[in-house]
Scaffold this active site. Sequence first.
Site, PDB file in Angstrom:
ATOM      1  N   GLY A  43      -7.924  14.219  12.504  1.00 49.14           N
ATOM      2  CA  GLY A  43      -9.147  14.004  11.752  1.00 49.14           C
ATOM      3  C   GLY A  43     -10.316  14.727  12.384  1.00 49.14           C
ATOM      4  NE  ARG A  70      -4.619  -0.615  -3.257  1.00 47.15           N
ATOM      5  CZ  ARG A  70      -5.174  -1.704  -2.712  1.00 47.15           C
ATOM      6  NH1 ARG A  70      -6.202  -1.570  -1.899  1.00 47.15           N
ATOM      7  NH2 ARG A  70      -4.681  -2.901  -2.954  1.00 47.15           N
ATOM      8  NE  ARG A 110      -8.883   9.610  13.738  1.00 48.23           N
ATOM      9  CZ  ARG A 110      -9.616  10.202  12.817  1.00 48.23           C
ATOM     10  NH1 ARG A 110      -9.066  10.501  11.651  1.00 48.23           N
ATOM     11  NH2 ARG A 110     -10.881  10.528  13.038  1.00 48.23           N
ATOM     12  CB  SER A 165     -16.544  17.804  11.589  1.00 48.73           C
ATOM     13  OG  SER A 165     -16.879  16.437  11.807  1.00 48.73           O
ATOM     14  CG  ASP A 166     -20.490  15.415  12.942  1.00 47.11           C
ATOM     15  OD1 ASP A 166     -20.992  14.568  13.709  1.00 47.11           O
ATOM     16  OD2 ASP A 166     -19.456  15.199  12.280  1.00 47.11           O
ATOM     17  CD  GLU A 187     -11.845   8.104  16.305  1.00 45.99           C
ATOM     18  OE1 GLU A 187     -10.936   8.332  15.502  1.00 45.99           O
ATOM     19  OE2 GLU A 187     -12.012   6.983  16.839  1.00 45.99           O
ATOM     20  CG  MET A 188     -15.881   6.321  11.974  1.00 43.35           C
ATOM     21  SD  MET A 188     -16.649   6.263  10.332  1.00 43.35           S
ATOM     22  CE  MET A 188     -16.782   4.491  10.088  1.00 43.35           C
ATOM     23  CD  GLU A 189     -10.920   6.999  10.921  1.00 45.14           C
ATOM     24  OE1 GLU A 189     -11.633   6.726   9.938  1.00 45.14           O
ATOM     25  OE2 GLU A 189     -11.141   7.970  11.678  1.00 45.14           O
ATOM     26  CG  HIS A 224      -1.763  -1.223   1.325  1.00 43.88           C
ATOM     27  ND1 HIS A 224      -1.362  -2.314   2.074  1.00 43.88           N
ATOM     28  CD2 HIS A 224      -2.949  -1.558   0.762  1.00 43.88           C
ATOM     29  CE1 HIS A 224      -2.280  -3.261   1.964  1.00 43.88           C
ATOM     30  NE2 HIS A 224      -3.243  -2.837   1.183  1.00 43.88           N
TER      31      HIS A 224
END
Length: 242
Positions: free
Chosen positions: A90, A44, A88, A207-208, A183-185, A5
């Site tokens: 984000g 990618r 991170r 952000s929200d 969050e997701m990470e 990757h």
Amino acid sequence: MVTAHISAAPGDFAPDVLMPGDPRRARRIAETLLQDARLVTDVRGIEGYTGTYRGAPLSVLASGMGMPSVTIYATELFRFYGVRRIVRVGTAGGIPASVGLRDVVVATAAHTDSAMGSRRMDGVHLSHTASFGLAAAAARAAESEGGAGGHTHIGPVFTTDHFYLERPALFERLEAHGTLAVEMEAAGLYATAAAEGGQALAVLTVSDHVRHAEALTPAERETDFDRAVTIAATALLPETIS
């Protein structure tokens, strides 16, 4: 060294890496924060750059969305490219009313409902925590900037695999246990750093909000994360983290 990757050569990455999810954010960080930034990988469409920040080597690499994606990129950086610290940078959804739009959250821990962590060690629920030195350095960096542009919150977040799933009762319970944002990470990054002997932290822009229909626009998500990025990059400086 070329992985599945990442196409960078040995030595192309600095020991310290900022990791946004969005490749466009990675490019913006390289263009606005780093000096003498050069592209070192773009497999990618996931772009990585290396330059300097205030005289110290620093890289930025996008991670994509979700724990599986961030785990892949973080593992390859730690294991094959000599990276020692990943922060991170984000976005996240605020949970308590005290956490507002554009506030910054320094995530000291990451609860999760993902099954990924349970695959690492049978019968054990891992504690997904940030590296103390990085979290303390980010807190100092936020304090030194005097809170310009918004508030900074320090505490746990919730990492989930679901973006659209409605779970108001769950968020009420998470808030009751001091959770600042969703969050997701982060949990995937923290677990990977622990497994690979590295250090990790998430510094997130709100952000929200999960309590009410309030959110930054897509354009604002692209540009209103500069304070979090500055805090994260400053936390990685040798004089800050020592």
